[in-house]
Design a protein around this motif. Structure first.
Motif, mmCIF file in Angstrom:
data_model
loop_
_atom_site.group_PDB
_atom_site.id
_atom_site.type_symbol
_atom_site.label_atom_id
_atom_site.label_comp_id
_atom_site.label_asym_id
_atom_site.label_seq_id
_atom_site.Cartn_x
_atom_site.Cartn_y
_atom_site.Cartn_z
ATOM 1 N N VAL A 1 -16.793 2.678 -6.444
ATOM 2 C CA VAL A 1 -15.345 2.896 -6.558
ATOM 3 C C VAL A 1 -14.830 2.227 -7.831
ATOM 4 O O VAL A 1 -13.953 2.758 -8.524
ATOM 5 C CB VAL A 1 -14.580 2.442 -5.289
ATOM 6 N N TRP B 1 -20.331 7.569 -2.610
ATOM 7 C CA TRP B 1 -19.211 7.205 -1.754
ATOM 8 C C TRP B 1 -19.258 7.937 -0.419
ATOM 9 O O TRP B 1 -18.883 7.400 0.619
ATOM 10 C CB TRP B 1 -17.899 7.485 -2.468
ATOM 11 N N ILE C 1 -10.733 11.559 -1.618
ATOM 12 C CA ILE C 1 -10.461 10.747 -2.809
ATOM 13 C C ILE C 1 -11.355 11.215 -3.959
ATOM 14 O O ILE C 1 -10.918 11.310 -5.111
ATOM 15 C CB ILE C 1 -10.648 9.241 -2.506
ATOM 16 N N GLY D 1 -5.554 -0.633 -0.869
ATOM 17 C CA GLY D 1 -6.183 -0.224 0.387
ATOM 18 C C GLY D 1 -7.186 -1.248 0.858
ATOM 19 O O GLY D 1 -7.268 -1.575 2.043
ATOM 20 N N TYR D 2 -7.928 -1.777 -0.097
ATOM 21 C CA TYR D 2 -8.916 -2.805 0.264
ATOM 22 C C TYR D 2 -8.212 -4.052 0.806
ATOM 23 O O TYR D 2 -8.630 -4.625 1.812
ATOM 24 C CB TYR D 2 -9.764 -3.160 -0.964
ATOM 25 N N ASN E 1 -18.389 -0.201 -2.829
ATOM 26 C CA ASN E 1 -17.497 -1.007 -3.671
ATOM 27 C C ASN E 1 -17.861 -0.857 -5.138
ATOM 28 O O ASN E 1 -16.984 -0.769 -6.000
ATOM 29 C CB ASN E 1 -17.600 -2.488 -3.284
ATOM 30 N N HIS F 1 0.835 -1.204 0.000
ATOM 31 C CA HIS F 1 0.000 0.000 0.000
ATOM 32 C C HIS F 1 0.868 1.251 0.000
ATOM 33 O O HIS F 1 0.600 2.210 -0.732
ATOM 34 C CB HIS F 1 -0.916 -0.024 1.225
ATOM 35 N N PRO G 1 -6.892 2.111 -4.433
ATOM 36 C CA PRO G 1 -8.027 1.592 -3.650
ATOM 37 C C PRO G 1 -7.997 0.076 -3.496
ATOM 38 O O PRO G 1 -8.435 -0.463 -2.473
ATOM 39 C CB PRO G 1 -9.250 2.026 -4.468
ATOM 40 N N GLN H 1 -12.330 10.508 4.152
ATOM 41 C CA GLN H 1 -11.422 9.935 3.161
ATOM 42 C C GLN H 1 -12.105 9.912 1.788
ATOM 43 O O GLN H 1 -11.498 10.255 0.770
ATOM 44 C CB GLN H 1 -11.036 8.504 3.575
ATOM 45 N N ALA H 2 -13.386 9.527 1.795
ATOM 46 C CA ALA H 2 -14.132 9.455 0.532
ATOM 47 C C ALA H 2 -14.202 10.837 -0.122
ATOM 48 O O ALA H 2 -14.071 10.963 -1.342
ATOM 49 C CB ALA H 2 -15.531 8.921 0.785
#
Lengths: 316, 672
Positions: free
Chosen positions: B419, B382, B340, B306-307, B416, B251, B303, B336-337
């Motif tokens: 994104v 998101w 991003i 990150g996931y 999900n 990451h 992402p 965070q959303a």
């Protein structure tokens, strides 16, 4: 230089927006979250722990509250626990609940993984009192709480596995006997026993404090004395009442029915009952301020104050 | 001018004053201190007596566990220094990764502009390196000084690796300066490739250094190799190679590259806006484009990494995972959303503005508004929280705790899905940009056997990965009740494999655009539309399959991105150009998009640093060593916001100073 300054202003605007979002989100989420302030063994404390420090809600929803689906939804849990207890040959639904918390692998509901952690182990580390509080809360989900019944299972619940916590001590040496004297001292303008019953002695204006040391922490007691309006025990909220003649009263609601309303009002340190009839009441509403005086800091010396706290903590 | 300067000073002073006030009186701090204040006030005279007694009695030596920094909370100091160090280190580690690639491209293609760009970036690197090292030293002093008990234990566990760290540091210093100062010496022929090798070695030492430090941070989150009751060290290797080490390494490497790219982009943007000549404008426009390209290219797979990290955190500790996504930190992911989302919008906005400098791009501009709509829709979904707070009246009106419509956008299944849609849209945007000045494509056959082999190999690798994952799904030991819910995932993977094979044949048959369209349609239909719906089904009926759904979703999208990129490369290789790119002919507003990307990613890294550290709650080493300091509580999001923005401001200010210092050398050279 001009373009650089423009860039700086633009950067500050983005950072300002970020801070604004953080402040806004803090307002939405209700601050730092967690289960701080939950003390004693009661469904109210248990509810706070369930949705806070206990982190139960991260796996279990209750009806439409919460969104977790990792564990079973706990709506109507108490009633279901009774049925499961019968199937498992246990004495009661409460024993089933205790067993499920103490040993989460004992009864894994079909369709769910065996993932529940022991909440008394690291990292959650709920202490025995907190687990008992949660149990009393779970009893209210489809049933009624019974603190005494929960207390009987206390020995079955392990203590938190972390380092033993040293018992709380006041910052100065105090005498519990002196604290007892202060509590019942009728010669003072304001005395605890004028409003609180303890072991059958005193007046029933405020909550009964018999056995308070077994269910409340020192922090809670200190806060309750110094800042009585922070947490007002259910049923002891102050009522504001205005009569049609324009007279205003602040007091505790003693009783209320169709015919009359009785308020306990503080008249120069003496608690008196006032009866009001519906046709003479212009306005009545709950207040967020406790009827308990908020100036004990001035009325007690430090030694007397901690003496009373230690005396209350000894009441188990 | 003077009044302008004065205004600026006033604004700056107010800004700093606001920070200081916020830091001292903000809720997170103030609330925590409240109880202490009550107790201290109540025991005022007792404290005085105790102090007097202390003076008389002889005091035995006690090892301190915690200290404050001249009255300031030690945690705040460590928080600020470590985050600043991490941000500089991210830049210093990331830039060499792409500098070497840029230099190699220049050497291979004989284009001096790539070499010049690589050199200019390395100059920034060398000046930033000293600051990184200084902050690293400061961090070590702060940790040992303010958290001596904790650091004593960490030293016990990791001391052999600390020496390796020091060794790697020397290695990095040596190769950095060797790389920078040998640029002219190793300019041509074999020497150039020796120079590239020096850059590679710089990366080897830099990455090793980062991985060593990562193991200490991840050990604190997922300790291994120690007795969790006594702390006795059982296996030092296991402590180093702990459960979260590799997910964090992956990451961080990807995030660092994105970060480095966007910082370079912002540097170019500021330079572009201040450029006086067309030549300078063209140069910094091109540099900004490269920075943005690198940043976005790394940002797209981020992402997924990150996931993967989030999933491993769940696996390491379900309790920590729950705190992260369902507990105290769930609201930080809304922030965070937002960040991003801002970055995706900013990145796309820059690409669209960039199309203005390309003749022929007007053919594609009508599509942009649709991409815009999709991106804003994804952004909105998101940042929708599941438990949208309702007032009592609203709740009574609706009849339930959650909004009957918006609640479906707040759950993980929806997030999900969007994104993946966001990534597909941005990728599509990039493809439009790439082909903006390209006309007639060359037939695939004209690229020779090398192209065929590359296509077959790429499709083969992606199919092999999908098949391997599908086999893993099949082999999962699940109860009979849950098992049937896995079948749709296997079916979807099979459909994607068939689509990949079809795309291969279509490309070989000179129908590359159709192949790309097919893959886009299949990936969007499965990963966005169907899995959005199926996610809800799983949430209700077979929650434990959800984790496999997300990975399947990601795998399908990634396979589409990889194969479509390769198809695109060959599709437009040697294609007829409609018009050239006029570097420097980009509106100034596009430069603000680059600045936005930089500030947003720095802030995002600050936020993620807070989340990663905060997940341990009141533990130094999760489950073993408790944090018993006054700062053990989790600060409020508002407090975090103030601290993180202070860190970002300090970082950007330091970067500006460091880059300015670096530019002085260049100016002197010019004058000479």
């Amino acid at each position: 230089m001009k373009s650089f300054l423009k860039s700086v202003v633009f950067t500050l605007c983005i950072l300002g927006f970020f801070v604004f979002v953080c402040l806004y989100v803090t307002g939405l989420s209700g601050g730092g979250g967690g289960g701080g302030g939950a003390t004693g063994i009661s469904p109210e404390a248990g509810e706070k722990i369930y949705w806070g420090d206990g982190q139960c809600h991260t796996c279990h929803s209750i009806g439409t509250s919460g969104s977790a689906t990792r564990g079973p939804n706990q709506e109507g849990l108490a009633a279901r626990a009774e049925e499961r207890a019968k199937e498992a040959g246990l004495s009661s639904g409460l024993e089933y609940l205790v067993e499920s918390i103490v040993n989460p692998s004992a009864f894994v509901v079909e369709g769910y993984d065996n993932i529940m952690p022991k909440v008394y182990d690291a990292p959650i580390m709920l202490d025995r009192e907190q687990i008992q509080a949660v149990l009393t809360y779970l009893q209210t989900l489809g049933g009624e709480s019974n603190i005494e019944a929960v207390a009987k299972f206390a020995e079955k619940i392990p203590e938190a596995s972390g380092e033993a916590v040293a018992p709380w001590l006041p910052p100065i040496d105090v005498d519990i006997k002196e604290g007892e004297l202060v509590f019942f001292d009728e010669s003072r303008g304001v005395t605890c026993s004028k409003c609180h019953v303890l072991n059958g002695k005193g007046s029933k204006v405020g909550p009964d404090l018999t056995g308070i040391g077994a269910v409340q922490t020192p922090e809670y007691l200190i806060e309750s004395v110094l800042k009585p309006s922070e947490i007002i025990v259910k049923g002891f909220e102050t009522m504001y009442l205005m009569t049609t003649e324009g007279m205003a009263y602040n007091g505790l609601l003693v009783s209320q029915d169709e015919d009359e309303i009785v308020l306990m009002v503080d008249e120069d340190g003496v608690m008196e009952e006032y009866v009001f009839y519906p046709d003479e009441i212009a306005q009545m509403q709950k207040q967020e301020v406790s009827i308990m005086p908020g100036n004990f800091r001035d009325m007690l010396t430090t030694k007397e104050f901690y003496g009373v706290i230690m005396f209350l903590l000894s009441q188990k | 001018m003077n009044s302008k300067k004065l205004n600026f000073k006033i604004v700056f002073t107010i800004f700093l004053a606001l920070f200081l006030v916020a830091l001292t009186v903000n809720t997170g701090m103030a609330e925590e201190g409240a109880e202490e204040t009550v107790a201290v006030e109540a025991s005022g005279d007792a404290g005085e007596v105790a102090e007097a007694e202390e003076e008389v009695a002889s005091v035995p030596y006690e090892e301190a566990e915690y200290r404050n920094f001249f009255g300031i909370d030690g945690r705040l100091i460590v928080w600020i220094i470590s985050q600043l160090h991490l941000l500089f280190a991210a830049f210093v580690l990331a830039v060499p990764l792409f500098v070497v690639i840029i230099e190699a491209i220049g050497a291979k293609s004989n284009q001096i502009k790539f070499d010049n760009l690589a050199r200019e970036l390395t100059k920034l690197l060398s000046t930033a390196f000293a600051t990184t090292a200084a902050l690293g030293g400061l961090l070590a002093f702060a940790l040992y000084g303010l958290y001596p008990g904790f650091m004593r234990y960490m030293t016990d566990v990791f001391h052999p690796y600390m020496f390796v760290y020091a060794l790697c540091f020397f290695g990095e210093v040596f190769f950095l300066y060797a790389y920078y100062y040998s640029w002219d010496l190793l300019r041509t022929g074999t020497g150039k490739w020796v120079h590239v090798f020096l850059g590679v070695m710089l990366n080897v030492f830099g990455t090793t250094l980062m991985m060593l430090a990562n193991s200490w941070a991840t050990f604190m989150m997922a300790p291994a190799g120690i007795d969790m009751k006594t702390g006795a060290i059982l296996d030092r290797g296991a402590a180093f190679h702990n459960f979260l080490w590799m997910p964090v390494n992956i990451h961080r490497i990807i995030a660092n590259v994105a970060f480095g790219g966007f910082v370079v982009g912002a540097y170019a943007a500021v330079k572009f806006m201040g450029s006086k000549t067309e030549e300078d404008k063209a140069h910094y426009d091109w540099m900004g484009y490269i920075g943005n390209f690198i940043g976005l290219a790394a940002f797209i797979p981020l992402p997924f990494a990150g996931y993967y990290l989030g999933r491993e955190i769940y696996s390491a500790s379900p309790v920590m995972g729950n705190i992260m996504m369902g507990g105290a930190f769930s609201w930080t992911f809304i922030i965070q959303a937002i960040l991003i989302g801002m970055m995706f919008v900013g990145g796309n906005y820059y690409l669209w503005n960039g199309m203005a400098r390309i003749k022929g791009a007007e053919r594609y501009t009508p599509y942009i508004k649709y991409i815009n709509i999709v991106i804003f829709f994804c952004f909105a979904v998101w940042l929708t929280p599941h438990n949208l707070p309702l007032s009592g009246e609203e709740r009574a009106l609706i009849g339930e705790q959650y909004h009957p419509f918006s609640k479906f956008f707040g759950v993980m299944a929806a997030k999900n899905a969007v994104v993946n849609l966001l990534i597909l849209s941005t990728f599509f945007s990039f493809l439009l940009y790439r082909r903006a000045n390209k006309g007639q494509t060359m037939p695939f056959k004209s690229h020779g056997n090398g192209a065929k082999i590359t296509m077959v190999f790429t499709v083969g690798i992606t199919i092999a990965y999908l098949a391997w994952y599908a086999m893993g799904l099949k082999g999962q030991d699940l109860s009979e009740v849950v098992k049937p819910y896995m079948s749709p995932l296997l079916t979807c993977i099979t459909i994607q494999i068939i689509a990949l094979i079809c795309a291969l044949f279509l490309t070989l048959a000179n129908k590359g655009k159709l192949a790309q369209t097919l893959l886009f349609v299949v990936a969007a239909s499965i990963s966005v539309v169907y899995f959005w719906y199926y996610g809800f089904v799983l949430m209700e009926k077979a929650n434990m399959v959800l984790r496999f759904l997300s990975v399947t979703q990601v795998s399908i999208v990634i396979s589409t991105l990889i194969v479509n990129t390769v198809i695109d490369v060959f599709l437009f290789k040697n294609a007829k150009e409609v018009g050239g790119i006029q570097w420097g002919k980009i509106p100034n507003r596009a430069q603000y998009a680059l600045l936005l990307l930089c500030v947003a990613i720095v802030t995002l890294m600050g936020l993620m640093g807070f989340i990663r550290s905060g997940l341990r709650m009141n533990w130094h080493i999760y489950g073993y060593m408790q944090d018993k300091s006054a700062g053990a509580f989790t600060p409020s999001i508002a407090y975090m916001g103030w601290v993180v923005s202070l860190i970002v401001f300090l970082f950007l200010a330091l970067v500006a100073v460091v880059f300015w210092l670096g530019s002085l050398y260049g100016r002197k050279e010019k004058h000479v």
